[in-house]
Scaffold this active site. Structure first.
Site, PDB file in Angstrom:
ATOM      1  N   GLU A  50     -22.814 -13.396  -7.935  1.00 34.02           N
ATOM      2  CA  GLU A  50     -23.024 -12.779  -9.250  1.00 34.02           C
ATOM      3  C   GLU A  50     -23.230 -13.807 -10.362  1.00 34.02           C
ATOM      4  O   GLU A  50     -23.946 -13.540 -11.322  1.00 34.02           O
ATOM      5  CB  GLU A  50     -21.841 -11.867  -9.603  1.00 34.02           C
ATOM      6  CG  GLU A  50     -21.781 -10.582  -8.802  1.00 34.02           C
ATOM      7  CD  GLU A  50     -20.900 -10.694  -7.570  1.00 34.02           C
ATOM      8  OE1 GLU A  50     -20.655  -9.672  -6.905  1.00 34.02           O
ATOM      9  OE2 GLU A  50     -20.437 -11.825  -7.278  1.00 34.02           O
ATOM     10  N   PHE A 112      -8.198  -0.022  -7.081  1.00 34.04           N
ATOM     11  CA  PHE A 112      -8.906  -1.062  -6.334  1.00 34.04           C
ATOM     12  C   PHE A 112     -10.145  -1.526  -7.119  1.00 34.04           C
ATOM     13  O   PHE A 112     -10.947  -0.713  -7.552  1.00 34.04           O
ATOM     14  CB  PHE A 112      -9.332  -0.520  -4.965  1.00 34.04           C
ATOM     15  CG  PHE A 112     -10.141  -1.481  -4.151  1.00 34.04           C
ATOM     16  CD1 PHE A 112      -9.580  -2.646  -3.651  1.00 34.04           C
ATOM     17  CD2 PHE A 112     -11.487  -1.228  -3.885  1.00 34.04           C
ATOM     18  CE1 PHE A 112     -10.337  -3.544  -2.907  1.00 34.04           C
ATOM     19  CE2 PHE A 112     -12.247  -2.114  -3.141  1.00 34.04           C
ATOM     20  CZ  PHE A 112     -11.667  -3.281  -2.642  1.00 34.04           C
ATOM     21  N   GLN A 113     -10.245  -2.828  -7.321  1.00 35.41           N
ATOM     22  CA  GLN A 113     -11.353  -3.473  -8.024  1.00 35.41           C
ATOM     23  C   GLN A 113     -11.527  -2.959  -9.458  1.00 35.41           C
ATOM     24  O   GLN A 113     -12.642  -2.904  -9.979  1.00 35.41           O
ATOM     25  CB  GLN A 113     -12.662  -3.336  -7.235  1.00 35.41           C
ATOM     26  CG  GLN A 113     -12.651  -4.155  -5.950  1.00 35.41           C
ATOM     27  CD  GLN A 113     -14.018  -4.285  -5.310  1.00 35.41           C
ATOM     28  OE1 GLN A 113     -14.921  -3.485  -5.544  1.00 35.41           O
ATOM     29  NE2 GLN A 113     -14.179  -5.318  -4.487  1.00 35.41           N
ATOM     30  N   LYS A 162     -17.642   5.450 -12.234  1.00 33.52           N
ATOM     31  CA  LYS A 162     -18.231   6.138 -11.075  1.00 33.52           C
ATOM     32  C   LYS A 162     -18.516   7.612 -11.369  1.00 33.52           C
ATOM     33  O   LYS A 162     -19.576   8.131 -11.010  1.00 33.52           O
ATOM     34  CB  LYS A 162     -17.255   6.021  -9.901  1.00 33.52           C
ATOM     35  CG  LYS A 162     -17.682   6.735  -8.636  1.00 33.52           C
ATOM     36  CD  LYS A 162     -18.427   5.837  -7.712  1.00 33.52           C
ATOM     37  CE  LYS A 162     -18.576   6.462  -6.336  1.00 33.52           C
ATOM     38  NZ  LYS A 162     -19.346   5.601  -5.418  1.00 33.52           N
ATOM     39  N   MET A 468     -21.717 -37.540 -16.280  1.00 38.61           N
ATOM     40  CA  MET A 468     -21.388 -37.531 -17.692  1.00 38.61           C
ATOM     41  C   MET A 468     -19.919 -37.837 -17.919  1.00 38.61           C
ATOM     42  O   MET A 468     -19.546 -38.589 -18.833  1.00 38.61           O
ATOM     43  CB  MET A 468     -21.766 -36.183 -18.319  1.00 38.61           C
ATOM     44  CG  MET A 468     -21.652 -36.163 -19.834  1.00 38.61           C
ATOM     45  SD  MET A 468     -22.654 -37.431 -20.627  1.00 38.61           S
ATOM     46  CE  MET A 468     -24.258 -36.640 -20.591  1.00 38.61           C
TER      47      MET A 468
END
Length: 574
Positions: A50, A112-113, A162, A468
Site C-alpha cells: 500500500e 477486526f482490522q 462496509k 546523506m
C-alpha cells in the site's frame, strides 16, 4: 434507480474522469473491487504494497496534473497509506484516497482490522471524512475531488464503511459541488500587486525566488517570459527547479542547504526578494534571523497561512501563482542592473558546483548523460545524496519534468512514483534516480513495473551507505558512522578507518535481484560505460531496467549550509 454504494462509487469515479486507480484489495474493500471488475473506463493497477501504491498515485498526479486515486482496505491497508498521504500533503499533490471500513455498528468496538484512519490522518491531509449515511456517499466523493484539486492542492481521505458500500439509494449525480465555508481564492489583490511591482522597479539588487507553486500552477512559460522581460536573477527551491530553463542567462541555481554558492549569496545580499510559491522552510532559509537580512520581501502564495508563518514578509499576496504572474506580465518593466548581475555571474564562475573527486565515475557525469538523453522525459528521484546531486547537476529545458519528495523527504518514494508517472505518461521516457538505501524501501514494486510492462530505467547510485546521514556523521560526528554502512554484518571487524580493510559483500546483489523480477540489470564501474548502459536500457522496450552505478563512498554533496547557519556560511570543500 436505486444503486448499491459500490455501484455509486464507480459511477462517481467515472464522472470525475478517473482513468487509473491504484488499489490493493482486502476484506472491507472487496465489494468495491468487485464493482470495478470488468470496467473498461477505469484501469485498476495492483501494486505489491500500500505504501508503494500511494506513491504511485502521487507520481501519476505530479506528472499529469490530474487527481491521483487509490483504494485500500481498512486497518493495516489504511495505515500503510499514512507516509504517502503526508508526502503528498507537504508537496501539495492532489490525491483522493479511499479506505474500506468496518460496518458502522462495529466502529469503536475494536473490530477486526478497525482503525480510526480519519483521526490518524486528519493532521496530514487536506480533508478526511468517514461516510456515515448512504445518501451522502456521492456528494462526499465529488467534494473530495473538488477539495483535492482546488486552491492549494492536497490529499483527501474518504473512509467508506462496509454497510454503506452495500446500502441502496437513488443518487443525484448532477448536483453541483457547493461547500459552505470552503471558497478558494481565485483572484489577485491588485493593490498589493501594484505595490510589489513598484518596489521591483525601485530595487537595485532584486532576486526572484521560485518555489514549487510555480510548477504546480503550470506557470513555467509565463514565469520565464516575466524573467526575460525584467532581466532579474532567479533562484529556485528544489521543488521549484524547472520553473525556468536552467540555461536561461538569468537562472542562478537552487537555494538552501545544498544550494549553489551564487544562489545563497544572492539571497544574502539582495535588497528585494520576490518570492512566488514557496513555504520558506528551514532547508531554504537557514538561520531565519539572517535570511535575506538586507531585503524587503514580497511573497505570493495560494495559501494565506503560508505567508509570514516562517519569514515575515513586507508585501503579502494571496493568489494562484499562474494568475499572479500573468497579471505581473501586464505591468513588468526592464529591471536590469549591470553591477548586480555581474556580481552574481562572478560568484557563479568562482564557485561552480563540482564533485570532490573529478576522476572516475562521479554523480555529475551520470546526471549529465541523463540530462542529454531525457530532454523530453520525466526524471524521478528518491531521497538522499543522489537527490541533491540531481537537483544540482540536472539540466532542464522547459520540457523536462522533475518529480521529487521535497517537504517530507520520503525514502522509498522514487521507484513507485516513477511507475505512476509512466502509467500516466505512456509516451514519455521515465528515469528514476535512487540511492541503494532508498531503492530497497519499496523494492517490491519492481514486480508492479514488470507486470505492467513499463520500460522505466532505474538508476541506483550505490555508495554502500545511507549517504546523506553518513555525510552528517563525517562532518559533524567525528566520523562515527553509526548504523549507516549497508555492508556491515554482525561478524564485521568494523575497521572502517583501515585503508586496507576488506568489507563484506553488499546485500542484495541488485543485478541478480533485477533478474529475479524478470527485469534487466546492468552494473557500471567506469565513466566510459555510462553511455552504453543507458543505450542497453533504452533497447529494453518490454519492461524495466536497473542500472547500478558503483560510486565512491566518500563523495559529499557540497556546498552545504550546516543546520543553524546563515545561507552565506557554507561548507565549500572538505
Amino acid at each position: 434507480m436505486k444503486r448499491k454504494g459500490t455501484q455509486a462509487f464507480v459511477e462517481t469515479l467515472k464522472q470525475e474522469g478517473v482513468d487509473i486507480l491504484f488499489g490493493y484489495p482486502g476484506g472491507y474493500a472487496v465489494d468495491l473491487f468487485d464493482a470495478l471488475y470488468g470496467q473498461k473506463d477505469i484501469e485498476v493497477i495492483l501494486p505489491r504494497h500500500e505504501q508503494g501504491l500511494i506513491h504511485e498515485a502521487d507520481g501519476y498526479a505530479r506528472s499529469t496534473g490530474k487527481v491521483g486515486v487509490c483504494l485500500v482496505t481498512s486497518g493495516p491497508g489504511a495505515t500503510n497509506l499514512v507516509t504517502g498521504i503526508a508526502t503528498a500533503n507537504y508537496d501539495s499533490i492532489p490525491l483522493v484516497c479511499f479506505t474500506g471500513q468496518v460496518s458502522k455498528n462495529l466502529i469503536g468496538n475494536d473490530a477486526f482490522q478497525e482503525v480510526d484512519i480519519v483521526g490518524i490522518t486528519r493532521s496530514i491531509c487536506k480533508y478526511a471524512i468517514t461516510v456515515r449515511e448512504r445518501k451522502d456517499l456521492v456528494r462526499i466523493i465529488k467534494e473530495a475531488f473538488y477539495i483535492a484539486k482546488s486552491g492549494k492542492p492536497g490529499p483527501v481521505l474518504v473512509d467508506i464503511p462496509k454497510d454503506i458500500q452495500l446500502a441502496l439509494f437513488e443518487d443525484d449525480f448532477d448536483k453541483p459541488v457547493s461547500i459552505r465555508g470552503y471558497k478558494p481564492n481565485t483572484s489577485v489583490h491588485m493593490g498589493q500587486l501594484k505595490k510589489a511591482m513598484d518596489m521591483l522597479d525601485k530595487a537595485k539588487r532584486p532576486v526572484f525566488l521560485a518555489g514549487g507553486g510555480v510548477n504546480i500552477a503550470g506557470a513555467g512559460e509565463e514565469f520565464t517570459n516575466l524573467v526575460n522581460i525584467a532581466r532579474i536573477p532567479v533562484v529556485t527551491t528544489i521543488m521549484g527547479k524547472g520553473a525556468i530553463p536552467t540555461d536561461n542567462p538569468y537562472y542562478v541555481g537552487n537555494v538552501g542547504m545544498h544550494g549553489s554558492y551564487a544562489s545563497n549569496m544572492a539571497i544574502s545580499e539582495c535588497d528585494l526578494l520576490f518570492s512566488i510559491g514557496t513555504r520558506f522552510n528551514d532547508r531554504i532559509t537557514g538561520k531565519i534571523s539572517e535570511f535575506a537580512p538586507n531585503a524587503a520581501i514580497i511573497h505570493i502564495d495560494i495559501e494565506a497561512s503560508s505567508i509570514s508563518r516562517n519569514i515575515k514578509v513586507d508585501v503579502p499576496i494571496v493568489a494562484d501563482a499562474k494568475l499572479a504572474i500573468q497579471t505581473m506580465l501586464e505591468r513588468v518593466k526592464d529591471c536590469f542592473h549591470e553591477e548586480w548581475n555581474s556580481q552574481i555571474d562572478k560568484w557563479k564562475l568562482e564557485h561552480t558546483i563540482r564533485p570532490q573527486n573529478a576522476i572516475g565515475l562521479t554523480p555529475d557525469k551520470i546526471i549529465k548523460e541523463i540530462s542529454a538523453r531525457y530532454q523530453d522525459g520525466i526524471i524521478v528521484t528518491d531521497v538522499g545524496q543522489h537527490q541533491m546531486w540531481t537537483t544540482q547537476y540536472l539540466e532542464m529545458n522547459g520540457r523536462t519534468k522533475l518529480l521529487t519528495s521535497g517537504g517530507l523527504g520520503t525514502m522509498g518514494f522514487g521507484l513507485p512514483a516513477a511507475i505512476g508517472a509512466k502509467l500516466g505518461n505512456p509516451d514519455k521516457q521515465v528515469v528514476c534516480i535512487s540511492g541503494d538505501g532508498g531503492m530497497q524501501m519499496n523494492i517490491q514494486e519492481m514486480a508492479t513495473a514488470v507486470t505492467c510492462e513499463l520500460p522505466i530505467t532505474f538508476c541506483i547510485f550505490n555508495n554502500s551507505y545511507l549517504g546523506m546521514v553518513r555525510q552528517f556523521q563525517q562532518l559533524f560526528f567525528n566520523k562515527r558512522y553509526s548504523s549507516t554502512c549497508l555492508r556491515c554484518r554482525k561478524s564485521c571487524e568494523k575497521n572502517c578507518f583501515d585503508p586496507n580493510k576488506e568489507c563484506p559483500p553488499y546485500s542484495p546483489d541488485f543485478i541478480q535481484l533485477a533478474n529475479s523480477y524478470q527485469a534487466k540489470g546492468i552494473r557500471v564501474f567506469k565513466q566510459e560505460d555510462i553511455k552504453k548502459a543507458f543505450e542497453l536500457a533504452a533497447s529494453n522496450k518490454e519492461g524495466p531496467t536497473i542500472i547500478e552505478f558503483m560510486l565512491e563512498e566518500s563523495e559529499l554533496v557540497l556546498p552545504m549550509v550546516p543546520g543553524g547557519n546563515a545561507l552565506n556560511e557554507m561548507i565549500l570543500d572538505c
